[in-house]
Enzyme design. Sequence first.
Site, PDB file in Angstrom:
ATOM      1  N   GLU A 327       0.798  -1.240  -0.156  1.00 34.83           N
ATOM      2  CA  GLU A 327      -0.327  -0.068  -0.003  1.00 34.83           C
ATOM      3  C   GLU A 327       1.040   1.257   0.047  1.00 34.83           C
ATOM      4  O   GLU A 327       0.523   2.233  -0.750  1.00 34.83           O
ATOM      5  CB  GLU A 327      -0.789   0.156   1.315  1.00 34.83           C
ATOM      6  CG  GLU A 327      -1.630   1.135   1.459  1.00 34.83           C
ATOM      7  CD  GLU A 327      -2.218   1.258   2.729  1.00 34.83           C
ATOM      8  OE1 GLU A 327      -3.268   2.227   3.101  1.00 34.83           O
ATOM      9  OE2 GLU A 327      -1.843   0.420   3.636  1.00 34.83           O
ATOM     10  N   HIS A 328       1.984   1.278   0.865  1.00 35.47           N
ATOM     11  CA  HIS A 328       2.648   2.586   0.866  1.00 35.47           C
ATOM     12  C   HIS A 328       4.341   2.036   0.422  1.00 35.47           C
ATOM     13  O   HIS A 328       4.660   0.966   0.978  1.00 35.47           O
ATOM     14  CB  HIS A 328       2.747   2.965   2.443  1.00 35.47           C
ATOM     15  CG  HIS A 328       1.417   3.340   2.859  1.00 35.47           C
ATOM     16  ND1 HIS A 328       0.626   2.790   3.784  1.00 35.47           N
ATOM     17  CD2 HIS A 328       0.709   4.690   2.828  1.00 35.47           C
ATOM     18  CE1 HIS A 328      -0.550   3.304   4.098  1.00 35.47           C
ATOM     19  NE2 HIS A 328      -0.464   4.404   3.397  1.00 35.47           N
TER      20      HIS A 328
END
Length: 345
Positions: A327-328
Amino acid sequence: MRIVALTPETRSNILNDLLKRSPNHYSEYEKTVSEILNNVREKGDQALFEYTRKFDHFDLNAGNIRVTEEEIKDAYDQLDAGLVEVIRRSAENIRAFHEKQLRSSWFDTKEDGSLLGMKYMPIRRAGVYVPGGKAAYPSSVLMNVIPAKVAGVKEILMTTPPSQDGRVNPGTLVAADIAGVDTVYKAGGAQAVAAMAFGTESVAKVDKLTGPGNIFVALAKKAVYGYVGIDSVAGPSEILVLADHTANPEYVAADLLSQAEHDELASAILITTSAELAERVAEAVERFTENLSRREIIRKSLDNYGYILLAENMQDVVDAANEIASEHLEILTENPYEVMAKIHN
């Protein structure tokens, strides 16, 4: 954090472990969520209030479901002035970023008289879900509400779980006020998602709802998609840091912990070509964790889904990043733009 050599086998094993946390693997909770959604849809406020009493242990009713102006004023009084200023500055930064995403409508008339074009219109009413259980994140308020405000959404509602005494986290309320939320409701969980998706006597039906939440919230959003729009069905938080010998180990450790603290299912992974950096990050993570209030959650997260992967070269680092597709993603290398150009997922 454990340090593991990056090999095709370890990469595959880690990916399989991460995928087990996907909402698609939450079938054991789906029956409960479906029952909650159906009850709120059929019984409205009655079911919403009953579930809040059951899960949040607060006697919710039509008279206290809305956060009042007085409660918002009290929230400002409870926060340090420096933190309020940080929230204001963050809101300005987020607003400036999303203003660059605005698009203009266009129309084009052809010689045969046909008219083609695209018209961009803001949603009439949006709902934002903000977690309030294990931790409260004012940043979630800002990052969900401000893009909607920039887009011109007419009305923005927010739901967030109350404490047993009916209070809402002051940081969450201040962020909501600064971001421009129209109404804040004291409700959480799948029942709050249902209230926004279907509408109740107290909560207006929204056209789209966004925001992070636990397993029950994620499944509820997945189930109401179609009745309303949603942002996504998000799984637990995760971060992947790509780093070489030039990275600051304390910065890397802090960024890994920023996601590991979310919940026990969060994932924090460092992939590096530097054995020295790997050792120093592992030491910094342990040192920082000792002083953090959410250390037990962090330790469970890192024990289950935390890794420091030691790669032989930067190409192996990039290949693993593209396969894991977290996600990040952070790139802390000597030539970050060169690495960034190779990232596709």
